[in-house]
Design a protein around this motif. Structure first.
Motif, short mmCIF file in Angstrom:
data_model
loop_
_atom_site.label_atom_id
_atom_site.label_comp_id
_atom_site.label_asym_id
_atom_site.label_seq_id
_atom_site.Cartn_x
_atom_site.Cartn_y
_atom_site.Cartn_z
N ASN A 1 0.89 -1.08 0.04
CA ASN A 1 0.19 0.02 -0.08
C ASN A 1 0.91 1.38 -0.05
OD1 ASN A 1 -1.84 1.92 0.61
ND2 ASN A 1 -2.26 1.45 2.42
N LYS A 2 0.69 2.14 -1.07
CA LYS A 2 1.53 3.28 -1.31
C LYS A 2 1.62 4.28 0.18
CE LYS A 2 1.65 3.15 -6.14
NZ LYS A 2 1.10 4.18 -7.56
N LEU A 3 0.35 4.16 0.65
CA LEU A 3 0.20 5.05 1.78
C LEU A 3 1.27 4.63 3.03
CD1 LEU A 3 -3.63 5.42 2.10
CD2 LEU A 3 -2.20 6.94 1.14
N LEU A 4 1.82 3.39 2.80
CA LEU A 4 2.85 3.07 4.15
C LEU A 4 4.16 3.44 3.60
CD1 LEU A 4 1.08 -0.30 5.14
CD2 LEU A 4 1.17 1.94 6.19
N ASN A 5 4.32 4.04 2.20
CA ASN A 5 5.74 4.25 2.04
C ASN A 5 6.80 3.30 2.10
OD1 ASN A 5 5.17 7.03 1.46
ND2 ASN A 5 5.32 7.16 3.97
N GLY A 6 6.26 1.85 1.36
CA GLY A 6 7.21 0.73 1.19
C GLY A 6 6.94 -0.32 2.21
N GLU A 7 6.39 -0.07 3.49
CA GLU A 7 6.06 -1.06 4.30
C GLU A 7 5.02 -2.16 3.80
OE1 GLU A 7 3.98 -1.71 8.55
OE2 GLU A 7 4.99 0.31 8.28
N VAL A 8 5.32 -3.31 3.98
CA VAL A 8 4.46 -4.41 3.29
C VAL A 8 3.63 -5.04 4.51
CG1 VAL A 8 4.50 -6.63 2.32
CG2 VAL A 8 6.01 -5.05 1.85
N GLY A 9 2.42 -5.11 4.35
CA GLY A 9 1.49 -5.82 5.32
C GLY A 9 -0.18 -5.23 5.07
N PRO A 10 -1.02 -5.94 6.10
CA PRO A 10 -2.35 -5.46 5.84
C PRO A 10 -2.79 -4.29 6.66
CG PRO A 10 -2.05 -7.30 7.29
CD PRO A 10 -0.43 -7.08 6.76
N LYS A 11 -1.91 -3.25 6.36
CA LYS A 11 -2.33 -2.08 7.20
C LYS A 11 -2.39 -0.81 6.29
CE LYS A 11 0.08 -3.33 11.51
NZ LYS A 11 -1.43 -3.56 12.22
N THR A 12 -3.06 0.64 6.82
CA THR A 12 -2.96 1.59 6.11
C THR A 12 -2.98 2.81 6.91
OG1 THR A 12 -4.35 2.73 4.17
CG2 THR A 12 -5.52 1.95 6.27
N ILE A 13 -3.11 3.86 6.21
CA ILE A 13 -2.90 5.25 7.04
C ILE A 13 -4.63 5.72 7.12
CG2 ILE A 13 -1.99 7.40 7.15
CD1 ILE A 13 -0.25 5.22 7.93
N HIS A 14 -4.92 6.02 8.25
CA HIS A 14 -6.23 6.77 8.87
C HIS A 14 -5.81 8.33 8.50
CE1 HIS A 14 -9.38 8.58 11.20
NE2 HIS A 14 -10.01 7.95 10.39
N ILE A 15 -6.27 8.76 7.45
CA ILE A 15 -5.78 10.10 6.85
C ILE A 15 -6.32 11.04 7.78
CG2 ILE A 15 -5.88 11.76 5.02
CD1 ILE A 15 -4.37 9.21 4.05
N PRO A 16 -7.30 11.20 8.24
CA PRO A 16 -7.69 12.46 9.34
C PRO A 16 -6.64 12.47 10.47
CG PRO A 16 -9.53 11.33 8.55
CD PRO A 16 -8.55 10.52 8.10
N SER A 17 -6.41 11.06 10.73
CA SER A 17 -5.59 11.28 12.07
C SER A 17 -3.96 10.87 11.86
CB SER A 17 -6.05 10.21 13.24
OG SER A 17 -5.81 8.80 12.55
N GLY A 18 -3.68 10.52 10.92
CA GLY A 18 -2.57 10.01 10.33
C GLY A 18 -1.88 8.58 11.11
N GLU A 19 -2.85 8.08 11.82
CA GLU A 19 -2.59 6.86 12.59
C GLU A 19 -2.34 5.63 11.73
OE1 GLU A 19 -4.41 5.84 16.28
OE2 GLU A 19 -5.47 7.39 16.01
N LYS A 20 -1.39 4.81 12.06
CA LYS A 20 -1.17 3.47 10.96
C LYS A 20 -2.40 2.41 11.71
CE LYS A 20 2.48 1.04 11.15
NZ LYS A 20 3.83 0.64 10.88
#
Length: 962
Positions: free
Chosen positions: A799-818
């Motif tokens: 997921n490009k939102l993770l800047n290269g990290e591989v795995g089933p996660k994402t960034i919650h845009i409003p809070s910036g939390e992973k």
């Protein structure tokens, strides 16, 4: 459903098909009676669409104009022409069949709640469901593996199996084939496929849509079949015409013969690469030429099976004499085979491969000389990345160092030669990058092709005779597609050698190819994960996407069954078989692949010996009465044109040989093995004691158990009304995920094991399920609570939102939390914020998995904006009410500099009547960007699905209005 339309528009061309033995076979809609010269120019696959349209033409569901559009295929197929198609039957397997039945049961509840008759929700065409996706390789390399794995399968899946057994009695026109019977596509090929249907006195071509993407395997039998999403199949079950774009047809000419030692697997991997490069997405492929006539039906089915890997809708082999021989071989009645031939010849649907293609027109054409095919494998991450066997070592070494991608792992130079030593049950063991830890003869593609299965057995035999062994820490398994395979391996004596190497039969199902490979030994798993070893699997399957086969095998190669045995013996994919030994013989000498690889002649000889042994056993009682009968049959090929006057009862097999006057070598194949197929399939629906003991309720409405973790009432129809919801806004949406190219349905909705730290695992633990009983995502598709948590849960997700990290996660845009994808999506939903997904090319490649669309819907996704979509997945998104949008050619999220942190609005017309399939729409962001996308709706019917909130809601409202 009646075999013909209620208003019979084309009744004037109904023609009687006479039976040469007296009477008639039935009546049929005669294409020659139309007296239209365009028919002779049509590909055979299009003629099947034409016949279906004519037979179902009632000027309501199917109109005369639809018939004309198909007749004029040469001109209309280039213009995105929409046509209806009504398949003869629907095929399911349990992983897709359970959610389909859950939907149907829920639709019955919705019908009742809306004041209508719930029994209107029942299949109007034959539906056949084969349970083959549940067995896992819990036990391997053991004589009791088959029984042990079946017991585990029933322990885990008792509730699912009871539900399926309930469905077979609660719904009309539904056949359920119990577990342990074989793989769905092989059962379809050997038993379920009719080739020509007989219903209400009408004869018509068999055709099938299936909820498994490898349904096109039946195309090898001359039956038009392809994969669709589960929700689309459900609509077809209920009598809704499929709306489809009239496809182009790629003509694929085959010439020559395969060289000695080259297998059908080598051929199909070559064809897959050629067609993927040519570009066949959304098209039919139709094979012809003298080379087709030289090809066995099992080889044809192997090529057709991998249709989704090269992206076509169908890979069609028209019926010829090879097809008829196969029907006899698999125990179909001679009267049936005679009717099939008569009908297809009379209706211009039978082909002679020796005749040239002087009349048929194709959209484009390809040619392959079978003599050019060489031994190969495919991998390490995609089925169409073919690697010639002679180049495998160099390709592997390149993949190690290449940057991370489809052909790269990014291993540094200093790490390439890393060796890890560990203890395996008291034995010293070692692993390197490329070490094989799983070797599986598995999947529908190869495991019922006698030539490659016997070849694998011969490789095992030669290896055992030389004293070669497979390392104990390699998980080996054999999962045949049909019980018939076990019979001929046993009777040939080759199963003993496979067992000696550890390839014991573990079950009759898909197993490793769909991720049901089971756990690796703890010591092996720890050695891999603790030392970041790039472990490999080799399997005779059709899918090798990341994270599919096993979470710990990052490199996965598709190979023929004999090559699976060879790589298991070598213990590594980092080998040049032409130069490096595969092992050492008992005498200490090096053994090379060529020393254990059988010739084509050797494989054929085993087939003949096995069949001869069968024939001798069957003839023995008759030969005792008529001692010279066998000699007479084999030497003189006696004909019997009238009733025999031999006063003693003679074996049925002998009579068949006499009556049909076939050469002795063909008689051995064609008239002995049928009894093997007959005995297997006569008992196929009887199940086994564990199946028979399942108790089911008598009610036609399902009693949902709110505490069940397998079968759960879905939320799609709650609070449903007869009012159409209309077009939904796609406004100010956050980006849930931002992908690159090649995201598969395995990434979106993984089928395999449930990771212990995943949201789905947390849910199961909270509901009292022990970790050992998690089962797989594929087995829990009847419970949306598990499946929505498993959406985008693939551990290899990028997921490009993770800047290269591989795995089933994402960034919650409003809070910036992973967060996990599920937790982020639930936070968006709780705040009333809709989401979209950005993606690259070929989004949704892989299995026809409806949960890859249902899951995103339940996560709150309103649209997917991608460079391109895989055919079935695009259809599934539409079927669930999610808008598929494609960037304009030459544009994507990179060129438009979209980061995924923007909020997106899709500017759809305010009036439904203003929307056209395929039209361009504007997309704007809160950062001031504006770009155009294509609304990827192919037909007006698909637009109706979107407006109704999905295809199933559309069907419910339509049935009530009727």
């Amino acid at each position: 459903m009646a075999a013909k339309a209620s208003e019979d528009v084309f009744k004037g061309i109904l023609t009687t098909l006479p039976n040469p033995e007296g009477g008639e076979h039935g009546i049929f809609y005669s294409l020659p009676a139309l007296n239209d010269p365009r028919i002779d120019r049509l590909p055979y696959s299009i003629r099947i669409l034409l016949e279906s349209a004519i037979r179902n033409c009632d000027n309501f569901r199917v109109t005369k104009n639809d018939v004309e559009l198909i007749m004029d295929w040469k001109n209309t197929s280039t213009k995105q022409t929409e046509i209806p198609f009504m398949p003869a039957r629907v095929l399911l397997q349990d992983a897709t069949g359970v959610p389909a039945l859950v939907d149907l049961a829920s639709m019955r509840d919705a019908m009742k709640n809306l004041g209508s008759d719930p029994n209107k929700i029942s299949p109007l065409v034959p539906v056949e469901l084969v349970i083959d996706h549940s067995v896992q390789v819990d036990v391997a390399r053991s004589d009791d593996a088959l029984q042990a794995n079946m017991e585990c399968e029933f322990h885990r899946n008792r509730e699912r199996f009871s539900f399926l057994k309930w469905g077979s009695s609660a719904f009309e026109n539904m056949l359920v084939v119990p577990p342990g019977s074989g793989i769905v596509h092989q059962v379809n090929l050997e038993y379920l496929g009719r080739v020509v249907f007989e219903a209400d006195g009408i004869l018509y071509p068999d055709s099938v849509i299936g909820t498994d993407s490898h349904t096109p395997m039946i195309d090898g039998l001359g039956v038009a079949g392809w994969g669709v999403g589960g929700i689309e199949a459900e609509a077809a079950m209920l009598g809704q015409p499929m709306s489809m774009i009239l496809p182009g047809v790629v003509g694929f000419e085959l010439s020559g013969k395969l060289h000695d030692g080259v297998t059908a697997t080598d051929l199909v991997l070559t064809v897959a690469q050629m067609l993927r490069r040519h570009g066949v997405v959304g098209k039919f492929v139709e094979f012809y030429g003298e080379g087709m006539g030289e090809m066995s039906l099992a080889d044809r089915a192997t090529i057709a099976n991998m249709c989704p890997e090269y992206g076509a809708t169908m890979a069609f082999f028209p019926v010829d004499n090879v097809t008829l021989d196969y029907l006899r071989l698999t125990g179909r009645r001679e009267q049936k085979v005679s009717m099939i031939e008569s009908y297809l010849r009379a209706n211009k649907m039978f082909v002679d491969c020796k005749e040239g293609n002087d009349e048929r027109v194709y959209t484009s054409q390809l040619h392959l000389d079978l003599g050019d095919v060489e031994s190969c494998v495919s991998g390490p991450k995609r089925p169409h990345d073919r690697v010639p066997l002679k180049d495998m070592k160099a390709d592997w070494q390149a993949c190690l160092g290449n940057k991370v991608g489809f052909k790269g792992f990014g291993i540094s130079k200093g790490e390439k030669d890393k060796v890890v030593n560990f203890c395996f049950h008291g034995e010293t063991a070692e692993l390197k990058h490329g070490s094989v830890v799983i070797a599986a003869i598995t999947s529908c593609t190869n495991t019922s092709n006698p030539s490659v299965m016997l070849c694998a057995g011969l490789v095992a035999k030669k290896a055992c005779e030389l004293g070669l062994e497979i390392k104990q820490w390699i998980k080996t398994s054999l999962a045949p597609g049909s019980r018939v395979v076990t019979e001929y391996l046993r009777q040939s004596g080759l199963q003993d050698y496979l067992n000696q190497l550890g390839f014991h039969t573990v079950g009759y199902g898909c197993t490793t190819c769909i991720g049901n490979s089971g756990e690796l030994d703890d010591s092996v798993a720890s050695a891999i994960s603790n030392n970041d070893i790039l472990a490999a699997s080799v399997l005779s399957g059709n899918r090798n996407f990341e994270g599919r086969v096993h979470p710990l095998t990052r490199a996965n190669y598709l190979a023929s069954p004999p090559l699976v045995v060879a790589y298991a013996l070598a213990g590594t994919v980092d080998i040049d078989f032409s130069k490096e030994p595969i092992g050492k013989a008992k005498n200490g000498k090096n053994v090379y692949l060529k020393d254990i690889w059988p010739s084509t002649k050797e494989v054929s000889e085993v087939e003949r010996k096995t069949e001869k042994r069968n024939l001798e056993n069957e003839l023995r009682p008759s030969l005792a009465i008529v001692p010279n009968l066998g000699t007479l049959i084999c030497r003189f090929r006696l004909r019997l044109v009238a009733r025999t006057d031999i006063g003693t009862k003679i074996s049925v097999s002998i009579l068949r040989i006499l009556v049909f006057s076939v050469p002795p070598e063909k008689a051995l194949q064609t008239y002995v093995l049928p009894d093997m197929f007959k005995s297997i399939y006569e008992a196929i629906t009887k199940g086994n004691p564990m199946w028979d003991q399942l108790s089911i309720p008598a009610s036609t409405l399902y009693s949902w158990d709110p505490n069940s973790t397998y079968i759960h009432e879905p939320p799609y129809f709650k609070n449903m009304t007869m009012e159409t919801p209309g077009l939904q806004e796609i406004k100010d949406c956050y980006c849930l995920l931002n992908f690159g190219d090649g995201v598969t349905t395995d990434h979106i909705s993984p089928p395999g094991n449930i990771h212990k730290d995943s949201p789905a695992a947390k849910y199961l633990l909270e509901h009292g399920v022990d970790r050992k009983d998690f089962n797989s995502y594929g087995s829990r598709r009847g419970n949306h609570e598990v499946m929505v948590r498993g959406t985008f849960a693939n551990i290899r997700l990028v997921n490009k939102l993770l800047n290269g990290e591989v795995g089933p996660k994402t960034i919650h845009i409003p809070s910036g939390e992973k967060l996990s994808v599920y937790d982020a999506a639930m936070r968006y939903k709780a705040a009333g914020q809709d989401t979209i997904i950005l993606a690259g090319a070929d989004y949704g490649t892989g299995s026809s998995r409806d949960w890859a669309a249902k899951g995103p819907l339940l996560l709150g996704v309103k649209a997917v904006i991608a460079k391109s979509f895989e055919r079935i997945h695009r259809s599934n998104l539409v079927g669930m009410g999610i808008a598929p949008l494609s960037f304009k050619d030459g544009e994507d999220s990179e060129t438009l500099e979209l980061k995924g942190h923007e909020r997106f609005t899709v500017e759809l017309p305010s009036e439904v009547g203003e929307i056209e399939p395929g039209q361009q729409v504007n997309v704007t962001t809160d950062t001031g960007k504006c770009f155009q996308c294509n609304l990827c709706l192919d037909t007006k019917v698909e637009l109706a699905y979107i407006i109704h909130g999905g295809i199933l809601s559309y069907v419910i409202r339509s049935l009530i209005k009727q």
